[in-house]
Design a protein around this motif. Sequence first.
Motif, PDB file in Angstrom:
ATOM      1  N   ILE A 181       0.818  -1.065   0.105  1.00  0.00           N
ATOM      2  CA  ILE A 181       0.016  -0.191  -0.067  1.00  0.00           C
ATOM      3  C   ILE A 181       0.839   1.155  -0.064  1.00  0.00           C
ATOM      4  O   ILE A 181       1.832   1.242   0.930  1.00  0.00           O
ATOM      5  N   ASP A 182       0.459   2.288  -0.888  1.00  0.00           N
ATOM      6  CA  ASP A 182       1.386   3.339  -0.811  1.00  0.00           C
ATOM      7  C   ASP A 182       1.124   4.397   0.081  1.00  0.00           C
ATOM      8  O   ASP A 182       2.267   5.135   0.594  1.00  0.00           O
ATOM      9  N   CYS A 183      -0.064   4.655   0.526  1.00  0.00           N
ATOM     10  CA  CYS A 183      -0.600   5.355   1.783  1.00  0.00           C
ATOM     11  C   CYS A 183      -1.804   4.976   2.408  1.00  0.00           C
ATOM     12  O   CYS A 183      -2.571   4.124   1.502  1.00  0.00           O
ATOM     13  N   VAL A 184      -2.450   5.353   3.519  1.00  0.00           N
ATOM     14  CA  VAL A 184      -3.723   5.343   4.185  1.00  0.00           C
ATOM     15  C   VAL A 184      -4.010   6.575   4.555  1.00  0.00           C
ATOM     16  O   VAL A 184      -3.076   7.354   5.022  1.00  0.00           O
ATOM     17  N   ILE A 185      -5.201   6.687   4.703  1.00  0.00           N
ATOM     18  CA  ILE A 185      -5.945   7.821   5.502  1.00  0.00           C
ATOM     19  C   ILE A 185      -6.749   7.448   6.336  1.00  0.00           C
ATOM     20  O   ILE A 185      -7.672   6.652   6.374  1.00  0.00           O
ATOM     21  N   ARG A 186      -6.187   7.769   7.646  1.00  0.00           N
ATOM     22  CA  ARG A 186      -6.521   7.377   8.998  1.00  0.00           C
ATOM     23  C   ARG A 186      -6.467   8.372   9.825  1.00  0.00           C
ATOM     24  O   ARG A 186      -6.028   9.420   9.955  1.00  0.00           O
ATOM     25  N   LEU A 188      -4.098  16.043   7.436  1.00  0.00           N
ATOM     26  CA  LEU A 188      -5.083  16.633   6.409  1.00  0.00           C
ATOM     27  C   LEU A 188      -5.997  17.442   7.193  1.00  0.00           C
ATOM     28  O   LEU A 188      -6.250  18.501   6.407  1.00  0.00           O
ATOM     29  N   CYS A 189      -6.625  17.120   8.172  1.00  0.00           N
ATOM     30  CA  CYS A 189      -7.618  18.086   8.877  1.00  0.00           C
ATOM     31  C   CYS A 189      -7.894  17.565  10.075  1.00  0.00           C
ATOM     32  O   CYS A 189      -7.505  16.536  10.806  1.00  0.00           O
ATOM     33  N   GLU A 190      -8.763  18.300  10.819  1.00  0.00           N
ATOM     34  CA  GLU A 190      -9.449  17.755  12.155  1.00  0.00           C
ATOM     35  C   GLU A 190     -11.058  17.810  12.063  1.00  0.00           C
ATOM     36  O   GLU A 190     -11.444  18.718  11.454  1.00  0.00           O
ATOM     37  N   LEU A 191     -11.582  16.852  12.265  1.00  0.00           N
ATOM     38  CA  LEU A 191     -12.902  16.392  12.337  1.00  0.00           C
ATOM     39  C   LEU A 191     -13.591  16.733  13.689  1.00  0.00           C
ATOM     40  O   LEU A 191     -12.923  16.035  14.546  1.00  0.00           O
ATOM     41  N   ASP A 192     -14.626  17.288  13.906  1.00  0.00           N
ATOM     42  CA  ASP A 192     -15.264  17.489  15.162  1.00  0.00           C
ATOM     43  C   ASP A 192     -16.443  16.496  15.299  1.00  0.00           C
ATOM     44  O   ASP A 192     -16.966  15.788  14.132  1.00  0.00           O
ATOM     45  N   TYR A 193     -16.836  15.886  16.339  1.00  0.00           N
ATOM     46  CA  TYR A 193     -17.885  15.331  16.836  1.00  0.00           C
ATOM     47  C   TYR A 193     -19.094  15.886  17.261  1.00  0.00           C
ATOM     48  O   TYR A 193     -18.943  16.987  17.807  1.00  0.00           O
ATOM     49  N   GLN A 228      -5.863  19.244  -0.002  1.00  0.00           N
ATOM     50  CA  GLN A 228      -7.021  20.421  -0.461  1.00  0.00           C
ATOM     51  C   GLN A 228      -8.444  19.853  -0.329  1.00  0.00           C
ATOM     52  O   GLN A 228      -9.131  20.690   0.053  1.00  0.00           O
ATOM     53  N   LEU A 229      -8.571  18.611  -0.457  1.00  0.00           N
ATOM     54  CA  LEU A 229      -9.840  18.017  -0.470  1.00  0.00           C
ATOM     55  C   LEU A 229     -10.481  17.971   0.990  1.00  0.00           C
ATOM     56  O   LEU A 229     -11.573  18.691   1.220  1.00  0.00           O
ATOM     57  N   PHE A 230      -9.645  17.562   1.764  1.00  0.00           N
ATOM     58  CA  PHE A 230     -10.050  17.265   3.312  1.00  0.00           C
ATOM     59  C   PHE A 230      -9.798  18.547   3.929  1.00  0.00           C
ATOM     60  O   PHE A 230     -10.610  18.840   5.013  1.00  0.00           O
ATOM     61  N   ALA A 231      -9.305  19.726   3.493  1.00  0.00           N
ATOM     62  CA  ALA A 231      -9.041  20.987   4.376  1.00  0.00           C
ATOM     63  C   ALA A 231     -10.501  21.522   3.995  1.00  0.00           C
ATOM     64  O   ALA A 231     -11.088  22.329   5.146  1.00  0.00           O
TER      65      ALA A 231
END
Length: 301
Positions: free
Chosen positions: A114-119, A133-138, A267-270
Amino acid sequence: MNLPRSSVSKLIQDLEAHLGTKLVERTTRSVTMTNEGVAYHERALHLLADLDEMDSTVKGARATPKGRLRVDIGSVLANRILIPAFDDFRTRYPEIELLLGVNDRAADLIGEGIDCVIRGGALADSSLKARRLCELDYVVCAAPAYLEGRSPPRHPDEIAGHQVVSYFSATSGKRFPLRFVRGAERLEVQPVDGISVNESTAHLTALLSGLGIGQSFGYLARPHFADGTLVELLTDWKPDHHVLHLVYPADRFPNPRLRAFTEWATQLFAACDARRPEGHSHSSSTLMDNLSTPGNFSPGR
């Protein structure tokens, strides 16, 4: 490679003689790889990928990234953010073949090629590099169907009397607690009753189906607040943000394909970063608008 079958068989036999071990098991009806053959094959694929990467870098492939890129990502992130925007990536990089592994399990980047994972969450493996990439709120929420006839909780402690939609660890089977923060106060509530899942899309579906109260990502839940299919609860108790990273092996020089995907994904996740003043209002269509706005993305960076 347009080689006769007899030539391939002879080459494999020569390789087995050189290695002193059997790589394939042959019968009159089939040929299967041995455990040693599988391991040798996987290592060979990595070496060939490294060679291709080295050649591509020298040839100046940075200007036109090409080739196969394997990316692993969680289900809900894939279905709600990445896949709806994928046509933009394909338009920008038509010569990159993207293999998207969609799951919520921990991946072995080296062993699985696998080249990369988004976790999300803390990074404990020092053999990996990460790009934030970003911070997600709950948010805490439930469906109106669940709340009907029940008193909504006014404090996290009152959740103990409710059905809870929670997550559990795929390795230990243990249910994760719900965490709450209000100023300097920090609380944990351990779910007792309700359903527990280990996949994010199923978690949202369980909430929408009225199976209980749970903590969901804000960018997922807010469209459902708007149409009335979910109700936000405990608005003054906010868990810590969930940090999202793009992760790749530390000993691997990022190839042009990975660099291109990293910049695009950043850019997408920002656009759904909870730290943005307008971050709470972003939906999939707004993410695409952000990508298509001139000046918002520079593919050469």
